[in-house]
Scaffold this motif. Structure first.
Motif, short mmCIF file in Angstrom:
data_model
loop_
_atom_site.label_atom_id
_atom_site.label_comp_id
_atom_site.label_asym_id
_atom_site.label_seq_id
_atom_site.Cartn_x
_atom_site.Cartn_y
_atom_site.Cartn_z
N GLN A 76 19.10 32.33 32.24
CA GLN A 76 18.67 33.07 33.56
C GLN A 76 17.94 34.16 33.25
OE1 GLN A 76 19.03 31.69 36.77
NE2 GLN A 76 17.51 33.35 37.25
N LEU A 77 18.16 34.85 31.89
CA LEU A 77 17.51 36.06 31.66
C LEU A 77 17.04 36.18 30.29
CD1 LEU A 77 20.69 38.41 32.75
CD2 LEU A 77 18.53 37.89 34.10
N ALA A 78 17.73 35.84 29.40
CA ALA A 78 17.39 36.03 27.73
C ALA A 78 15.99 35.28 27.64
CB ALA A 78 18.43 35.64 26.63
N ALA A 79 16.50 33.90 27.98
CA ALA A 79 15.15 32.91 27.64
C ALA A 79 13.83 33.26 28.55
CB ALA A 79 15.73 31.47 27.95
N PRO A 80 13.98 33.25 29.84
CA PRO A 80 12.92 33.65 30.68
C PRO A 80 11.95 35.04 30.27
CG PRO A 80 14.63 33.09 31.94
CD PRO A 80 15.04 33.13 30.68
N PHE A 81 12.91 36.07 29.85
CA PHE A 81 12.54 37.35 29.42
C PHE A 81 11.73 37.25 28.04
CE2 PHE A 81 15.81 40.05 31.67
CZ PHE A 81 15.34 39.81 32.97
N LEU A 82 12.01 36.37 27.26
CA LEU A 82 11.33 36.28 25.89
C LEU A 82 9.84 35.33 26.34
CD1 LEU A 82 14.06 34.97 23.70
CD2 LEU A 82 12.73 37.17 23.49
N LEU A 83 10.07 34.22 27.03
CA LEU A 83 8.93 33.55 27.52
C LEU A 83 8.04 34.23 28.32
CD1 LEU A 83 10.85 30.24 28.36
CD2 LEU A 83 9.25 30.29 26.64
N LEU A 84 8.33 35.00 29.05
CA LEU A 84 7.47 35.85 30.11
C LEU A 84 6.64 36.92 29.15
CD1 LEU A 84 8.74 34.33 32.20
CD2 LEU A 84 8.94 36.43 33.52
N GLY A 85 7.53 37.64 28.17
CA GLY A 85 6.83 38.48 27.41
C GLY A 85 5.75 37.94 26.51
N TRP B 39 17.44 15.82 40.16
CA TRP B 39 18.38 15.43 39.23
C TRP B 39 19.77 16.09 39.19
CZ3 TRP B 39 13.06 16.34 37.73
CH2 TRP B 39 12.46 15.07 37.57
N ILE B 40 19.65 17.20 39.49
CA ILE B 40 20.93 18.29 39.26
C ILE B 40 21.56 18.42 40.31
CG2 ILE B 40 21.51 20.42 38.43
CD1 ILE B 40 19.18 20.60 36.66
N ASP B 41 21.03 18.59 41.72
CA ASP B 41 21.81 19.10 42.68
C ASP B 41 21.26 18.46 44.09
OD1 ASP B 41 23.07 20.53 44.70
OD2 ASP B 41 22.95 22.69 43.94
N ARG B 42 21.99 17.84 44.54
CA ARG B 42 21.44 16.99 45.78
C ARG B 42 21.11 17.81 47.19
NH1 ARG B 42 24.51 11.42 47.11
NH2 ARG B 42 22.79 11.40 48.43
N GLU B 43 22.00 18.80 47.06
CA GLU B 43 22.04 20.03 48.55
C GLU B 43 20.72 20.58 48.21
OE1 GLU B 43 25.50 22.34 48.11
OE2 GLU B 43 26.98 20.89 48.68
N TYR C 104 14.09 30.29 35.03
CA TYR C 104 14.58 30.91 36.25
C TYR C 104 15.33 30.03 37.17
CZ TYR C 104 12.69 35.57 35.31
OH TYR C 104 12.46 37.01 35.07
N ALA C 105 14.56 28.87 37.21
CA ALA C 105 15.11 27.99 38.30
C ALA C 105 16.37 27.21 37.48
CB ALA C 105 14.26 26.80 38.44
N LEU C 106 16.43 26.76 36.34
CA LEU C 106 17.41 26.22 35.95
C LEU C 106 18.78 27.15 35.88
CD1 LEU C 106 18.93 23.72 34.33
CD2 LEU C 106 17.89 24.59 32.37
N GLY C 107 18.42 28.45 35.58
CA GLY C 107 19.59 29.53 35.47
C GLY C 107 20.23 29.53 36.95
N GLY C 108 19.34 29.52 37.77
CA GLY C 108 19.79 29.47 39.23
C GLY C 108 20.73 28.35 39.55
N LEU C 109 20.42 27.13 39.28
CA LEU C 109 21.20 26.04 39.66
C LEU C 109 22.61 25.95 38.90
CD1 LEU C 109 18.32 23.30 39.65
CD2 LEU C 109 19.74 24.09 41.76
N LEU C 110 22.51 26.42 37.42
CA LEU C 110 23.63 26.72 36.59
C LEU C 110 24.39 27.94 37.57
CD1 LEU C 110 22.35 26.45 32.83
CD2 LEU C 110 23.75 24.81 34.14
N GLY C 111 23.97 29.02 37.70
CA GLY C 111 24.88 29.70 38.44
C GLY C 111 25.70 29.25 39.56
#
Length: 307
Positions: free
Chosen positions: A79-88, A116-120, A166-173
């Protein structure tokens, strides 16, 4: 169900949050002039954690952290480390305003991943229309605004993958950081992301002292866009509820564009304005008309996302 109305104070705080988070793209553009991307990313998580940690400790929000160390660490990386690197890295070739628009596609990625991850979280009806509209906006931006340079297209691809993270991190959270308040989860995630980023940042420290402007931008990126932004957001969340508080997320790209044009001298083209309208409106439809949008447990996904 009690309907909570937005007070003038809540609206003011909401606009401030959007302005603060929208400024993260401008601050990143300034910070990476003299600092390596991993160093800037560590500033974002480390300074944010320093601001949030005393609040989380005082409120007891970290009470369940020991039992959730693994999931919270994964959340911090995704949610944080990977997106911040990619965005930078993406912003090295993409203007800050356009970067803000591309990253605002996060709800579109959430709708796609939910299949695929969350029906809701699956989109239905107008949510599917919003998904299509948002994708058209992204294609328009990439086709008209970014077609002149392979480096720029690569940068845009990194930004879109960052939005996907970001989206994957939100679903994982939502699925894995159970039993923790949003403040506790985001504080723990920032600490975990800082641990993950530290080796990369140490390996890419600058050989000479950075300029005052980039250094100040990196500090503000973490302390203001990270720490203060989250605190203000949670204030609005408590006063007005998650549905109204998330309006801030749809104002972020507009602020990113305004800062880029006014403060960094970036151009605003007709294609960029059209793309902004399509991506933001499509994201709003996809997010607000997908799944069970009013369930309380969506708070963590909405709170831990897009910044």
């Amino acid at each position: 169900m009690v309907r909570r109305e937005m007070s003038r104070r809540s609206w003011t705080l909401l606009v401030i949050v959007a302005g603060v988070w929208g400024g993260s793209f401008m601050l990143t553009a300034i910070a990476i002039r003299d600092l390596a991307v991993p160093v800037v990313a560590l500033f974002r998580t480390g300074m944010g954690a320093l601001v949030l940690l005393p609040i989380a400790l005082r409120s007891g929000a970290l009470a369940g952290l020991r039992a959730q160390l693994g999931p919270v660490f994964v959340l911090g990386v995704v949610q944080l480390a990977a997106p911040f690197l990619l965005l930078g890295y993406g912003q090295r070739t993409v203007p800050s305003g356009l970067a803000g628009i591309l990253v605002s596609s996060t709800p579109l990625w959430t709708a796609l991943l939910a299949v695929w991850i969350d029906r809701e979280e699956r989109s239905h009806g107008r949510g599917l229309v919003g998904l299509a509209v948002g994708i058209v906006g992204v294609v328009l931006l990439c086709g008209l605004e970014l077609s002149g340079s392979l480096d720029t297209l690569l940068g845009a691809a990194l930004l879109l993958v960052g939005a996907l993270s970001y989206a994957l991190g939100g679903l994982l959270g939502k699925k894995r950081a159970q039993g923790m308040t949003p403040v506790g989860a985001i504080t723990g995630a920032m600490l975990g992301a800082s641990v993950a980023l530290a080796p990369l940042a140490l390996a890419t420290l600058p050989g000479r002292a950075p300029g005052l402007g980039p250094l100040a931008a990196a500090i503000a990126l973490g302390s203001i866009s990270g720490g203060v932004g989250w605190l203000l957001y949670y204030t609005v969340l408590a006063e007005a509820g998650p549905a109204k508080a998330t309006v801030a997320l749809y104002l972020v790209p507009a602020f990113a564009v305004i800062y880029g044009v006014v403060l960094l001298g970036e151009a605003l083209t007709a294609a960029e304005a059209a793309g902004l309208a399509l991506v933001v409106s499509g994201s709003w439809l996809a997010a607000s008309h997908g799944g069970e949008t009013r369930r309380p447990r969506r708070r963590l996904r909405r709170a831990v996302g897009n910044r």
